[in-house]
Design a protein around this motif. Sequence first.
Motif, PDB file in Angstrom:
ATOM      1  N   VAL A 255     -29.380  -3.190  46.993  1.00  0.00           N
ATOM      2  CA  VAL A 255     -28.454  -2.716  45.969  1.00  0.00           C
ATOM      3  C   VAL A 255     -28.654  -1.233  45.668  1.00  0.00           C
ATOM      4  CG1 VAL A 255     -27.655  -3.022  43.593  1.00  0.00           C
ATOM      5  CG2 VAL A 255     -28.278  -5.023  44.961  1.00  0.00           C
ATOM      6  N   GLN A 256     -29.901  -0.808  45.454  1.00  0.00           N
ATOM      7  CA  GLN A 256     -30.144   0.598  45.143  1.00  0.00           C
ATOM      8  C   GLN A 256     -31.261   1.141  46.024  1.00  0.00           C
ATOM      9  OE1 GLN A 256     -31.825   1.332  41.226  1.00  0.00           O
ATOM     10  NE2 GLN A 256     -32.385  -0.822  40.995  1.00  0.00           N
TER      11      GLN A 256
ATOM     12  N   GLU B  73     -24.233  -7.432  44.185  1.00  0.00           N
ATOM     13  CA  GLU B  73     -23.631  -6.401  43.342  1.00  0.00           C
ATOM     14  C   GLU B  73     -22.624  -6.957  42.342  1.00  0.00           C
ATOM     15  OE1 GLU B  73     -22.139  -3.712  46.261  1.00  0.00           O
ATOM     16  OE2 GLU B  73     -24.019  -2.601  46.433  1.00  0.00           O
TER      17      GLU B  73
END
Length: 430
Positions: free
Chosen positions: A85-86, A420
């Motif tokens: 995700v990040q 997400e």
Amino acid sequence: MSSHVPELPDTVEAWLSFIESLHPKSIEMGLSRVQAVAARLHLKFPFTVITVGGTNGKGSTCAMLEGIYATAGYRVGCYTSPHLVQYQERVRLNGELIADDVLCAAFTAVEKAREDISLTYFEMGTLAALWAFEQQPLDVVILEVGLGGRLDAVNIVDADCAIVTNVDLDHMEFLGDTRELIGHEKAGIYRKHQIAICGDVQPPISLLNYAESLGVPLKRYGVDYRMDLADTQYSDAHGSLAIGSLPLFGDYQWQNAANVIYAVRALQSKLPVTDDDLRQGLTSTKVVGRFQYWHRSPDVILDVAHNPHAARALRSNLQQLSADGCKVVAVFSMLSDKDIAGVVDILHDVIDEWEIAPIQHPRAASVDYLKQCLSHKVSDQQLKTHPDLPTALRSCYKKAAKNDKIIVFGSFFTVAAILEITPDQWTSSS
């Protein structure tokens, strides 16, 4: 006339956009450019280093090592890829994601040092992680190989211990199209006079020969150490250790655990760990996207399996589920440069329905191509297409019975697309 010096980015998002533009290729094999910038950064690697390579199981292996050493009270750095995700997931300091300001400082240091040297996205990120680790008083750093081993940016570090989890076909355009060619590349992380471990029960001759050429005593799963799945007991020449249970699903995770236990025991003189800490660290390990139960009744399971070797492990897990009489539905998508047909061939008969959608990525396989790969093994009645992955999951959820299993798999990007979104975005009836 004074030359204008462009301002450097000041946020992680801006830095990621910037480093994506630095090199015309996403992958360029070779160490010379990375080594040159590392020298300018004066990187010394003043900690014990464990490098983890292999085709599959690298992320789980790194997580197990990180958990064990943290439990034992050591200060631990961990670098893995890709993220879900990040970006900050790639760099962990003492169990926490790297702070934005520390990551920006690391990118700034690398950018100032590289000058006219072109670096890929992964190379820039690897150097930034290593620089960030050196700013902390760490005891041990765990590095996951990005691709291959011999020419991967991580391999600029001479590891105290190197683990090759297994060798199978993947990234063949870079590593070669046989296990022997790929095995040679994976073995490149081994070093003379350091600990070398191989978890593959049938390692390629090329890997064995590489280790022999270094004069390194290669330690092998099933030869020098083993895991008895019947009583979940590890054993090697130094004795046995009862584990109990693992939170990670699948027999292959026990093999990953065995590789980790051997490595930790082999490093005892540098990083002493008690059996209790070792056991506790293993049994508390969690890894996102490795047959991870994300929702219950119906069960939604996330798995990043994206090549035939990983598909065989996933098949074993799904066979255990289907034995309970439930229906197995796949939310599926892959990148176009992966062996989609090979994955489908392995899994088609353990999945009852396939719900496919495109990944939002430049290398994504189109829905038409996914259908083409599936059509040889799956009937039209078993196949449904969707505009995106969240829509595919929502469709599965609406029609699923409570004991059905929904498996989301095919790529890190497939799993990321689901992570997400929030539960109410795919469980609502609207």
